[in-house]
Design a protein around this motif. Structure first.
Motif, PDB file in Angstrom:
ATOM      1  N   ARG B  11      -6.977   1.175  10.026  1.00 19.33           N
ATOM      2  CA  ARG B  11      -6.146   0.019   9.412  1.00 19.33           C
ATOM      3  C   ARG B  11      -4.648   0.909   8.013  1.00 19.33           C
ATOM      4  O   ARG B  11      -5.464   1.510   7.642  1.00 19.33           O
ATOM      5  CB  ARG B  11      -6.348  -1.147   8.570  1.00 19.33           C
ATOM      6  CG  ARG B  11      -5.580  -1.887   7.645  1.00 19.33           C
ATOM      7  CD  ARG B  11      -4.994  -2.793   9.116  1.00 19.33           C
ATOM      8  NE  ARG B  11      -4.001  -3.490   8.807  1.00 19.33           N
ATOM      9  CZ  ARG B  11      -3.527  -5.463   7.867  1.00 19.33           C
ATOM     10  NH1 ARG B  11      -5.047  -5.536   8.711  1.00 19.33           N
ATOM     11  NH2 ARG B  11      -2.723  -6.032   7.581  1.00 19.33           N
ATOM     12  N   LEU B  13      -2.257   0.322   5.635  1.00 20.77           N
ATOM     13  CA  LEU B  13      -1.851  -0.605   4.846  1.00 20.77           C
ATOM     14  C   LEU B  13      -0.545   0.359   3.325  1.00 20.77           C
ATOM     15  O   LEU B  13      -0.246   1.626   3.582  1.00 20.77           O
ATOM     16  CB  LEU B  13      -2.527  -1.019   3.529  1.00 20.77           C
ATOM     17  CG  LEU B  13      -3.530  -2.220   3.917  1.00 20.77           C
ATOM     18  CD1 LEU B  13      -4.178  -2.603   3.265  1.00 20.77           C
ATOM     19  CD2 LEU B  13      -2.818  -3.294   4.217  1.00 20.77           C
ATOM     20  N   LYS B  14       0.299  -0.386   3.360  1.00 24.98           N
ATOM     21  CA  LYS B  14       0.694   0.007   1.567  1.00 24.98           C
ATOM     22  C   LYS B  14       0.974  -0.406   0.673  1.00 24.98           C
ATOM     23  O   LYS B  14      -0.300  -1.182   0.050  1.00 24.98           O
ATOM     24  CB  LYS B  14       2.885  -0.566   2.618  1.00 24.98           C
ATOM     25  CG  LYS B  14       3.900  -0.240   2.886  1.00 24.98           C
ATOM     26  CD  LYS B  14       5.313  -0.594   3.644  1.00 24.98           C
ATOM     27  CE  LYS B  14       5.632  -0.034   4.641  1.00 24.98           C
ATOM     28  NZ  LYS B  14       6.456  -1.003   5.130  1.00 24.98           N
ATOM     29  N   THR B  15       1.117   0.652  -0.506  1.00 21.75           N
ATOM     30  CA  THR B  15       0.788  -0.085  -1.823  1.00 21.75           C
ATOM     31  C   THR B  15       0.923  -1.370  -2.511  1.00 21.75           C
ATOM     32  O   THR B  15       2.091  -1.631  -1.730  1.00 21.75           O
ATOM     33  CB  THR B  15       1.490   0.496  -2.354  1.00 21.75           C
ATOM     34  OG1 THR B  15       0.738   2.888  -2.295  1.00 21.75           O
ATOM     35  CG2 THR B  15       0.809   1.160  -4.183  1.00 21.75           C
ATOM     36  N   GLY B  16       0.284  -2.234  -2.132  1.00 22.71           N
ATOM     37  CA  GLY B  16       0.781  -3.022  -3.196  1.00 22.71           C
ATOM     38  C   GLY B  16      -0.460  -4.558  -2.258  1.00 22.71           C
ATOM     39  O   GLY B  16      -0.692  -5.718  -2.738  1.00 22.71           O
ATOM     40  N   GLN B  17      -0.243  -4.348  -1.143  1.00 25.99           N
ATOM     41  CA  GLN B  17      -0.461  -4.914   0.342  1.00 25.99           C
ATOM     42  C   GLN B  17      -2.263  -5.606  -0.081  1.00 25.99           C
ATOM     43  O   GLN B  17      -2.590  -4.184  -1.132  1.00 25.99           O
ATOM     44  CB  GLN B  17      -0.007  -5.006   1.794  1.00 25.99           C
ATOM     45  CG  GLN B  17       0.883  -4.893   1.896  1.00 25.99           C
ATOM     46  CD  GLN B  17       1.210  -4.050   3.222  1.00 25.99           C
ATOM     47  OE1 GLN B  17       0.655  -3.485   4.171  1.00 25.99           O
ATOM     48  NE2 GLN B  17       2.645  -4.802   3.849  1.00 25.99           N
ATOM     49  N   SER B  18      -2.629  -6.326   1.129  1.00 25.78           N
ATOM     50  CA  SER B  18      -4.211  -7.263   0.347  1.00 25.78           C
ATOM     51  C   SER B  18      -4.336  -7.373   1.880  1.00 25.78           C
ATOM     52  O   SER B  18      -4.214  -7.073   2.775  1.00 25.78           O
ATOM     53  CB  SER B  18      -3.888  -8.449   0.117  1.00 25.78           C
ATOM     54  OG  SER B  18      -3.775  -9.732   0.381  1.00 25.78           O
ATOM     55  N   MET B  19      -5.523  -6.743   1.641  1.00 20.93           N
ATOM     56  CA  MET B  19      -6.725  -7.066   3.093  1.00 20.93           C
ATOM     57  C   MET B  19      -8.015  -7.738   2.913  1.00 20.93           C
ATOM     58  O   MET B  19      -8.164  -6.887   1.933  1.00 20.93           O
ATOM     59  CB  MET B  19      -6.234  -5.934   4.042  1.00 20.93           C
ATOM     60  CG  MET B  19      -7.128  -4.476   3.616  1.00 20.93           C
ATOM     61  SD  MET B  19      -7.610  -3.488   5.108  1.00 20.93           S
ATOM     62  CE  MET B  19      -8.085  -4.441   6.414  1.00 20.93           C
ATOM     63  N   GLU B  79      -7.402  -6.999  -2.801  1.00 23.86           N
ATOM     64  CA  GLU B  79      -6.068  -7.450  -3.491  1.00 23.86           C
ATOM     65  C   GLU B  79      -5.180  -7.105  -3.693  1.00 23.86           C
ATOM     66  O   GLU B  79      -3.587  -7.348  -2.858  1.00 23.86           O
ATOM     67  CB  GLU B  79      -6.219  -8.038  -4.780  1.00 23.86           C
ATOM     68  CG  GLU B  79      -7.753  -9.644  -4.604  1.00 23.86           C
ATOM     69  CD  GLU B  79      -8.219  -9.839  -6.339  1.00 23.86           C
ATOM     70  OE1 GLU B  79      -8.575 -10.996  -5.952  1.00 23.86           O
ATOM     71  OE2 GLU B  79      -8.033  -9.322  -7.034  1.00 23.86           O
ATOM     72  N   SER B  80      -4.926  -5.625  -4.181  1.00 24.71           N
ATOM     73  CA  SER B  80      -3.246  -4.795  -4.315  1.00 24.71           C
ATOM     74  C   SER B  80      -3.563  -3.325  -4.025  1.00 24.71           C
ATOM     75  O   SER B  80      -4.310  -2.610  -4.689  1.00 24.71           O
ATOM     76  CB  SER B  80      -3.214  -4.896  -6.170  1.00 24.71           C
ATOM     77  OG  SER B  80      -1.414  -3.873  -5.529  1.00 24.71           O
ATOM     78  N   ALA B  81      -3.794  -3.054  -2.639  1.00 28.04           N
ATOM     79  CA  ALA B  81      -4.344  -1.861  -1.880  1.00 28.04           C
ATOM     80  C   ALA B  81      -3.419  -0.510  -2.521  1.00 28.04           C
ATOM     81  O   ALA B  81      -2.273  -0.477  -3.137  1.00 28.04           O
ATOM     82  CB  ALA B  81      -4.396  -1.565  -1.083  1.00 28.04           C
ATOM     83  N   ILE B 111      -3.801   3.827   3.250  1.00 26.83           N
ATOM     84  CA  ILE B 111      -2.640   3.389   1.786  1.00 26.83           C
ATOM     85  C   ILE B 111      -1.659   4.541   1.614  1.00 26.83           C
ATOM     86  O   ILE B 111      -1.861   5.251   0.512  1.00 26.83           O
ATOM     87  CB  ILE B 111      -3.871   2.777   1.009  1.00 26.83           C
ATOM     88  CG1 ILE B 111      -4.701   1.831   1.863  1.00 26.83           C
ATOM     89  CG2 ILE B 111      -2.808   1.921  -0.423  1.00 26.83           C
ATOM     90  CD1 ILE B 111      -5.883   1.388   0.146  1.00 26.83           C
TER      91      ILE B 111
END
Lengths: 110, 112
Positions: B11, B13-19, B79-81, B111
């Protein structure tokens, strides 16, 4: 912090040779475990040795434990290409977790 | 038997995304664990669970949350990558604390 530390960091041997790697740790333990990790895969448990045991065998693997020196060794005899992997020691030291070392990377050349 | 199954395998992700990373085991193990593996540092325990409905912090819990609503599943949430959470995440399970752990094949998380 890492409880176990493996030595050497990397090892390259010819097929058929033996491979020896060592693990040192800092505090008293209940048991010490060795795991293997093939590239891109999860860890696979190889052998567990309890604190009151001094040596244990499993197939081509031989593990020794010296609690007075706080050290363990893993010997792989008659190595094969399939033994190419990273090997980790993990100590169970009277708390809630296993503490893993950074591993020894073993390359077996054909 | 599948053993321990982790999803997804990769995966970005962008900074701030959650997963949420999912771990499922079919061995009826009580104990489940989440680790992260970074180069040169071995595995570090993030959170663990000693049974359904229970969770506890490990060595590096900050920035992560977990839940174990069913015995066979252990979820790890970001919660906030943050870029510092770029790592390979491994789930493991065992019968008891003193028994060998069974590992999944990991989730490789980047990330940006």
């Amino acid at each position: 912090s890492q409880q176990g530390e493996e030595d050497p960091q990397a090892l390259s041997i010819q097929e058929g040779e033996n491979a020896t790697m060592n693990c040192s740790y800092k505090t008293s333990i209940n048991n010490l475990q060795w795991y293997r990790q093939n590239s891109g895969r999860g860890l696979v448990h190889l052998i567990l040795i309890r604190s009151n045991e001094r040596e244990k065998h499993s197939g081509r693997l031989r593990v020794t434990l010296d609690t007075s020196k706080k050290s363990s060794s893993l010997l792989i005899t008659a190595s094969r290409a399939a033994d190419t992997a990273s090997y980790f020691c993990a100590t169970d030291a009277n708390d809630y977790k296993l503490s893993f070392g950074a591993g020894t990377t073993v390359t077996v050349r054909a | 038997n599948a053993g321990v199954t982790q999803t997804p395998k990769f995966r970005v992700l962008k900074t701030g995304q959650s997963m949420t990373l999912l771990c499922a085991q079919d061995m009826n193990h009580e104990y489940m664990y989440w680790y992260r593996q970074d180069p040169g540092m071995g595995l570090r325990l993030i959170h663990y669970s000693v049974g359904e409905g229970t969770t506890a912090k490990g060595e590096v819990p900050d920035g992560y949350n977990v839940s174990r609503l069913k015995k066979q599943n252990f979820l790890l949430g970001l919660e906030s990558a943050a870029p510092s959470q770029t790592s390979v995440y491994f789930c493991a399970s065992s019968y008891t604390l003193r028994q060998p752990q069974h590992f999944g094949d990991g989730t490789r998380l980047s990330i940006l």
